[in-house]
Design a protein around this motif. Structure first.
Motif, short mmCIF file in Angstrom:
data_model
loop_
_atom_site.label_atom_id
_atom_site.label_comp_id
_atom_site.label_asym_id
_atom_site.label_seq_id
_atom_site.Cartn_x
_atom_site.Cartn_y
_atom_site.Cartn_z
N PRO A 1 27.82 -44.30 -32.32
CA PRO A 1 28.35 -45.49 -31.38
C PRO A 1 29.40 -46.12 -31.86
O PRO A 1 29.82 -46.38 -33.31
CB PRO A 1 27.18 -46.42 -31.74
N ALA A 2 29.97 -46.69 -30.81
CA ALA A 2 31.58 -46.30 -31.10
C ALA A 2 31.13 -47.92 -31.11
O ALA A 2 30.12 -48.97 -31.34
CB ALA A 2 32.42 -46.13 -29.30
N LEU A 3 32.82 -48.53 -31.50
CA LEU A 3 32.44 -49.89 -32.43
C LEU A 3 33.29 -50.59 -30.93
O LEU A 3 34.63 -50.47 -30.52
CB LEU A 3 33.38 -49.70 -33.41
N GLU A 4 32.46 -51.26 -30.59
CA GLU A 4 32.46 -51.84 -28.89
C GLU A 4 32.16 -53.65 -28.71
O GLU A 4 31.55 -53.51 -29.64
CB GLU A 4 32.70 -51.05 -28.33
N THR A 5 32.41 -53.72 -27.89
CA THR A 5 31.27 -55.00 -27.84
C THR A 5 30.25 -55.39 -27.68
O THR A 5 29.39 -56.09 -28.14
CB THR A 5 32.09 -56.07 -26.18
N ALA A 6 29.71 -53.98 -27.79
CA ALA A 6 27.70 -54.27 -27.79
C ALA A 6 27.52 -53.71 -28.57
O ALA A 6 26.22 -53.97 -28.71
CB ALA A 6 27.58 -52.76 -26.67
N THR A 7 28.42 -53.22 -29.73
CA THR A 7 27.79 -52.78 -31.43
C THR A 7 27.87 -53.69 -32.20
O THR A 7 27.86 -53.48 -33.71
CB THR A 7 28.56 -51.21 -31.38
N ALA A 8 28.94 -54.39 -31.66
CA ALA A 8 30.30 -54.89 -32.88
C ALA A 8 30.43 -56.36 -33.04
O ALA A 8 30.71 -56.80 -31.74
CB ALA A 8 31.36 -53.98 -33.37
N ASP A 9 30.48 -56.65 -33.92
CA ASP A 9 30.36 -58.64 -34.04
C ASP A 9 31.71 -58.71 -35.21
O ASP A 9 31.48 -58.02 -36.49
CB ASP A 9 29.23 -59.79 -34.48
N PRO B 1 36.00 -57.16 -25.24
CA PRO B 1 35.21 -56.33 -24.18
C PRO B 1 36.86 -55.42 -24.42
O PRO B 1 36.64 -53.90 -24.21
CB PRO B 1 35.66 -56.69 -23.02
N LEU B 2 38.18 -56.16 -24.32
CA LEU B 2 38.98 -55.00 -24.19
C LEU B 2 39.20 -53.27 -25.22
O LEU B 2 39.92 -52.94 -25.46
CB LEU B 2 40.75 -55.81 -24.49
N PHE B 3 38.93 -54.22 -26.43
CA PHE B 3 39.00 -53.01 -28.34
C PHE B 3 37.97 -52.38 -27.95
O PHE B 3 36.33 -53.25 -27.97
CB PHE B 3 39.33 -54.55 -28.75
N LYS B 4 37.80 -51.03 -27.91
CA LYS B 4 37.10 -50.20 -28.62
C LYS B 4 37.93 -48.78 -29.59
O LYS B 4 38.54 -48.53 -29.32
CB LYS B 4 36.50 -49.45 -27.05
N GLY B 5 36.67 -48.56 -30.39
CA GLY B 5 36.71 -47.43 -31.55
C GLY B 5 36.33 -46.50 -31.39
O GLY B 5 34.63 -46.48 -31.94
N GLU B 6 36.59 -45.27 -30.82
CA GLU B 6 35.94 -44.41 -30.61
C GLU B 6 35.57 -43.43 -31.56
O GLU B 6 36.61 -42.94 -32.52
CB GLU B 6 35.75 -43.56 -29.44
N ILE B 7 34.33 -43.17 -32.44
CA ILE B 7 34.33 -42.22 -33.46
C ILE B 7 34.10 -40.65 -32.80
O ILE B 7 32.13 -40.81 -32.31
CB ILE B 7 33.06 -42.81 -34.63
#
Length: 270
Positions: free
Chosen positions: A137-145, A153-159
């Motif tokens: 799962p990507a590091l984004e607002t739905a998965t990371a605190d 929501p502007l930031f995302k880290g795709e793996i």
């Protein structure tokens, strides 16, 4: 002026009530968290004390390695050359990069399918996972605190996984896997960084880096373990990646995972 000396019976009662009060105070007092507490215990305290998540991000993320973990897969006939193996990532993980506080990360739903490629007489099992089935799962607002707040929501880290292979020791529960992936940071869909190569050793033992370290936990009787890894993200000519991640920098992963083994080729238990 005379002094009243209490009788031995009264003294005994006072000592008895004092002991009871101290015992109740100790039982009601919350567990003390300090830098020596491990990551796993901090997660469990969340459900035992209150509904408010413990801010373990401020602590050094260290999980206790337990060699005597109750691992009983040594005699399992499911683990043999040609057997299918499935890895599942679960909740209550953590990711860290550079000087940022560690992200509380929910990796539930990730994982992939692989196969046992060989096994020696000492029970050391070689596993290799199909990169087409790997999903992180990507590091984004739905998965990371971050510090108790959802990632903006502007930031995302795709793996993007490329390969995953290594060894599992049936007798001890030790796991060592080599993980290769592309990391793609972005700020909105307009600012997407170039992929960064990540080579990380995921282990149930101890992993060290220049600025971070972590200790994992070996497999238990249910096939669960804590895999940890610290890797160095190299410098990049891409301004988005360099600015966001402050490259070069250490990258940390603490993953709660579960392994499942199957005899048949469908990846389902008989």
């Amino acid at each position: 002026m005379s002094t009243c000396v209490p009788s031995s019976h009264v003294c005994a009662k006072v000592a008895q009530y004092t002991a009871r009060f101290e015992a109740r105070s100790v039982a009601r007092s919350p567990p003390r968290l300090d830098k020596s507490n491990n990551f796993q215990h901090g997660l469990r305290l969340k459900s035992r004390t209150s509904s408010t998540p413990i801010n373990y991000r401020r602590m050094r993320i260290v999980t206790e390695s337990n060699a005597a973990s109750g691992f009983i897969m040594d005699m399992s006939d499911l683990i043999q050359t040609g057997s299918m193996v499935k890895i599942n990532t679960e909740k209550e993980c953590a990711l860290g990069v550079s000087l940022y506080p560690d992200f509380a990360y929910n990796a539930e739903g990730g994982g992939g399918m692989g196969r046992v490629t060989s096994m020696d007489v000492d029970g050391k099992v070689a596993v290799n996972f199909d990169p087409l089935t790997l999903n992180i799962p990507a590091l984004e607002t739905a998965t990371a605190d971050l510090l108790g707040l959802p990632l903006p929501p502007l930031f995302k880290g795709e793996i993007r996984p490329i390969s995953l292979s290594g060894f599992i020791e049936k007798r001890s529960g030790k796991v060592d896997l080599q993980f290769e992936a592309d990391i793609v940071p972005s700020v909105t869909k307009m600012l997407v960084g170039k992929p960064l190569k990540l080579f990380m050793n995921l282990t149930t033992e101890t992993s060290w880096g220049a600025t971070r370290s972590a200790r994992g936990k070996r497999l238990d009787s249910e096939g669960r373990c804590v895999l940890v890894g610290v890797a160095r993200l190299p410098p990049s000519s891409d301004p988005v990646s360099t600015t966001l991640l402050m490259l070069p920098s250490d990258c940390l992963a603490v993953l709660q995972v579960r392994f499942e083994f199957y005899k048949n080729m469908s990846g389902r238990p008989n």
